[in-house]
Design a protein around this motif. Structure first.
Motif, PDB file in Angstrom:
ATOM      1  N   GLN A   1       0.821  -1.213   0.000  1.00 34.00           N
ATOM      2  CA  GLN A   1       0.000   0.000   0.000  1.00 34.00           C
ATOM      3  C   GLN A   1       0.856   1.266   0.000  1.00 34.00           C
ATOM      4  O   GLN A   1       1.723   1.427   0.864  1.00 34.00           O
TER       5      GLN A   1
ATOM      6  N   ASP B   1      -1.155  -6.727   3.228  1.00 34.73           N
ATOM      7  CA  ASP B   1      -2.295  -6.741   2.296  1.00 34.73           C
ATOM      8  C   ASP B   1      -2.049  -7.532   1.011  1.00 34.73           C
ATOM      9  O   ASP B   1      -2.967  -7.677   0.199  1.00 34.73           O
TER      10      ASP B   1
ATOM     11  N   HIS C   1      -4.340 -10.758   1.227  1.00 33.75           N
ATOM     12  CA  HIS C   1      -5.768 -10.454   1.070  1.00 33.75           C
ATOM     13  C   HIS C   1      -6.117 -10.130  -0.381  1.00 33.75           C
ATOM     14  O   HIS C   1      -7.063 -10.669  -0.945  1.00 33.75           O
ATOM     15  N   THR C   2      -5.335  -9.201  -0.951  1.00 35.10           N
ATOM     16  CA  THR C   2      -5.731  -8.667  -2.252  1.00 35.10           C
ATOM     17  C   THR C   2      -5.452  -9.655  -3.383  1.00 35.10           C
ATOM     18  O   THR C   2      -6.224  -9.709  -4.343  1.00 35.10           O
TER      19      THR C   2
ATOM     20  N   THR D   1      -8.270 -12.307  -3.122  1.00 34.89           N
ATOM     21  CA  THR D   1      -9.567 -11.729  -3.483  1.00 34.89           C
ATOM     22  C   THR D   1      -9.666 -11.503  -4.987  1.00 34.89           C
ATOM     23  O   THR D   1     -10.673 -11.840  -5.624  1.00 34.89           O
ATOM     24  N   ARG D   2      -8.615 -10.954  -5.569  1.00 37.63           N
ATOM     25  CA  ARG D   2      -8.657 -10.667  -7.006  1.00 37.63           C
ATOM     26  C   ARG D   2      -8.848 -11.948  -7.824  1.00 37.63           C
ATOM     27  O   ARG D   2      -9.673 -12.014  -8.734  1.00 37.63           O
TER      28      ARG D   2
ATOM     29  N   ASN E   1      -8.875  -4.787   1.080  1.00 36.16           N
ATOM     30  CA  ASN E   1      -9.559  -4.863  -0.213  1.00 36.16           C
ATOM     31  C   ASN E   1     -10.145  -3.515  -0.627  1.00 36.16           C
ATOM     32  O   ASN E   1     -10.174  -3.180  -1.812  1.00 36.16           O
TER      33      ASN E   1
ATOM     34  N   ALA F   1      -7.443  -1.372  -2.010  1.00 42.27           N
ATOM     35  CA  ALA F   1      -7.082  -1.816  -3.360  1.00 42.27           C
ATOM     36  C   ALA F   1      -8.144  -1.437  -4.387  1.00 42.27           C
ATOM     37  O   ALA F   1      -7.999  -1.716  -5.579  1.00 42.27           O
TER      38      ALA F   1
ATOM     39  N   PHE G   1     -11.311  -2.557  -4.495  1.00 39.22           N
ATOM     40  CA  PHE G   1     -12.246  -3.644  -4.824  1.00 39.22           C
ATOM     41  C   PHE G   1     -13.673  -3.375  -4.358  1.00 39.22           C
ATOM     42  O   PHE G   1     -14.586  -4.135  -4.657  1.00 39.22           O
TER      43      PHE G   1
END
Ligand code: XCC
Ligand code: SF4
Length: 629
Positions: free
Chosen positions: A14, A454, A457-458, A461-462, A481, A484, A486
């Motif tokens: 981030q 992160d 997570h990202t 999720t993606r 998320n 990012a 989302f």
């Protein structure tokens, strides 16, 4: 693992974290990453779960290579020690969530009895629904109904006969499994206490028996303490519905009084919110040259006020020290859980007041202003006043707000999701049956400095949304998320064609924020509703869970109740169990035959996403639906 804490490597994906980490280095402020580095190499015995200090004949540690001691002084072997340690970890997590739930129930009772002036019964329809689940007469007036409900919930914390009320939301087949195994949770406190008892020297020395009770303890959290916390919060503060807001450190404002709400329990943050609207206090802020009072959240208390009030979110777990480093924070107000003891020290480097509010959670370098149901309204005003007055002490030359905020939509309670679908789960099930939606995965949990912030997570999720899997997130994942992008409705473009079409039709993002960590029970509730509508047990659904960056004992409890409820769960950080082959094998394989679901551990988020996708597709196949396997 060692390289993840090398400060020369990126500590986060981030931009706000990276910029503030830079500032911390320039200003010589120590952060979580330096401390993690200083702990390297971390203790191998403890990492494997092979150390025990449950009594003072010890501490004991067993040799994983089979050369040194294989038993503690009492005779406990690796299987017993690892199982006991894991059980205690889960019990601590269950205790934390459930004690938070208890604070809400006590406030509900105080409201019902008329001595909590700041609080009120906000969602009366929800009060009616929950009271009906508890068998409370429908014709009682709201105050009396709330009192009966609070007392009935309190009884569930102690010794209770039969199942916890909310467990009845599950299909009968699931409750039958628990009964057969003897793991249906009884009292909420009781299971935690029994874990402490069983893991005392010389009590339960059958590792399987210990672990089964650990599952029961986690269930007393998931279908007890945490679920009570969620439902009572909705009654007191309102059931969330979709709300637009923003996220990352850019939500702090250079020209306003900034107050950060950090911790978990909405009891304090909701009162601060009310006081921040007080014209006398905003007027005083303007006198001091500020444009207004800007409330922002961190961690789960932030999720609570984001879900209900649209309060913007400054960041997740690993941002807590960095937020103070902006030099723009007049006060950080904390309740409890996940607040690093270091924030007091960091606050002394700036003008920031750290304000503690719970008798359970006092911190070095903090000012303590205790909140009770009786005094909360008055205390909220005092805290906001302190923050406002502190604006005069801000040093503008030290302020750095590194990025612009990102838009997000939050507020997806079960009620909101079903509401968007016209009141029932049928359209969701139809989309799953048709294959337009492959399934749903809960991606949840913390940040951990062992992992680039992160990234887990990202990445997961993606990959999931690209594969037409709806992602439901909570806790620090939800913040990751959102940062990012989302949770911007425009993020539908990132989803596969099936999910994209659904998101565009309903004007929702492909990643739905369901709340704080106690709100993982919203995900469980939705899963139970889908299973009931489909006429199957939860372990047959094309759903899964993932905790890519977990650190906390609470996360251990959450993952355990998910698995014991029938949901396959992939962890990104290895729990301290590898010292026992037997315990490891039970968690990764054996549980499947017992509760219909098991754990997996996969630190590589790309591969973890692959495991989750494969699970969803094989569940579809078993249901006779089309499968991309
Ligand atoms: Fe804490 Fe809940 Fe974990 Fe974040 S996700 S680090 S537990 S704030 Ni709950
Ligand atoms: Fe050692 Fe047993 Fe005591 Fe643990 S309980 S510290 S293994 S003697």
């Amino acid at each position: 693992m060692a390289n993840h804490t090398d400060p020369k490597k990126q500590c986060s994906i981030q931009p706000d974290t990276l910029a503030m980490y830079q500032k911390a280095r320039q200003e010589g402020v120590e952060t979580v990453w330096e401390r993690a580095q200083a702990q390297e190499p971390q203790c191998g015995f403890c990492s494997l779960g092979l150390s025990c200090r449950n009594c003072v004949m010890g501490p004991c540690r067993l040799d994983p290579f089979g050369e040194g001691p294989q038993r503690g002084v009492c005779g406990a072997d690796a299987d017993i020690i690892v199982a006991r340690n894991l059980a205690r970890m889960i019990a601590a997590g269950a205790a934390s969530h459930s004690d938070h739930g208890r604070d809400l129930v006590e406030t509900l009772l105080a409201v019902a009895e008329g001595h909590a002036p700041g609080y009120q019964l906000t969602d009366l329809a929800k009060l009616d629904r929950i009271a009906a689940e508890y068998g409370i007469p429908a014709d009682l007036p709201p105050q009396a109904k709330a009192k009966e409900l609070a007392l009935a919930m309190m009884a569930e914390f102690g010794i209770h006969k039969g199942h916890l009320t909310f467990a009845k939301r599950l299909p009968a087949a699931r409750l039958a499994i628990w009964d057969r195994l003897g793991i249906a949770p009884r009292g909420i406190d009781r299971e935690v206490v029994e874990t402490m008892h069983r893991t005392h020297m010389g009590v339960d020395n059958d590792p399987v028996n210990i672990l089964l009770h650990a599952l029961r303890t986690s269930l007393s959290d998931g279908w007890g303490g945490s679920m009570i916390a969620t439902e009572v919060s909705d009654i007191l503060f309102g059931t969330p519905s979709p709300v637009a807001s923003q996220v990352n450190l850019g939500v702090l404002k250079t020209d306003e009084v900034n107050i950060i709400l950090h911790g978990h329990n909405p009891l304090v943050s909701e009162m601060i919110y009310r006081s921040s609207q007080d014209p006398a206090l905003t007027g005083r802020a303007q006198e001091l040259g500020a444009k207004g009072i800007n409330l922002v959240g961190l961690c789960c208390t932030g999720n609570e006020v984001l879900m209900r009030k649209g309060i913007p979110m400054a960041g997740n777990h690993l941002v807590q020290e960095l937020a103070l480093l902006t030099g723009a924070v007049e006060a950080m107000v904390v309740d409890y859980q996940c607040i690093m003891p270091s924030v007091g020290q960091v606050s002394t480097c700036y003008h920031t007041h750290l304000i503690t509010t719970s008798p359970k959670a006092k911190f070095p370098h903090a000012q303590h202003l205790e909140f009770t149901p009786e005094n909360a309204l008055e205390r909220g005003r005092e805290v906001v006043k302190m923050a406002v007055e502190n604006f005069a002490d801000r040093k503008p030359e030290r302020v750095l707000i590194p990025v612009a905020p990102v838009n997000q939509v939050s507020g997806f309670s079960v009620e909101a999701i079903l509401g968007a679908l016209g009141g029932t789960s049928a359209p969701l099930l139809d989309a799953i049956k048709a294959g337009q939606l492959r399934g749903a995965v809960g991606v949840v949990g913390c940040n951990n400095p062992k992992i680039c912030q992160d990234l887990g997570h990202t990445t997961i999720t993606r990959k999931l949304i690209e594969h037409d899997i709806l992602v439901l997130d909570t806790g620090c994942t939800a913040v990751a998320n959102a940062k990012a992008g989302f949770k911007d409705p425009g993020a539908a473009a990132l989803a596969g064609p099936g999910l994209k079409a659904i998101c565009e039709a309903l004007k929702i993002p492909p990643v739905l924020h369901m709340g704080s960590c106690v709100d993982n029970t919203r995900i469980m509730h939705l899963a139970a509703a889908l299973a009931n509508a489909l006429g199957v047990d939860v372990d047959k659904l094309p759903v899964a869970a993932s905790a890519p960056e977990w650190y906390s004992e609470k996360a251990a409890a959450i993952a355990s109740y998910a698995v014991a409820s029938g949901i396959y769960t992939v962890l990104g950080v290895t729990p301290p169990v590898l010292g026992s082959r037997m315990v490891t094998d039970l968690l990764l394989n054996g549980l499947k035959g017992v509760v219909g679901a098991c754990f997996a551990v996969e630190p590589d988020p790309e591969k973890a996403a692959g495991l989750l996708i494969r699970h969803v597709e094989s569940q579809r196949q078993a249901l006779g639906l089309d499968s991309r396997l």
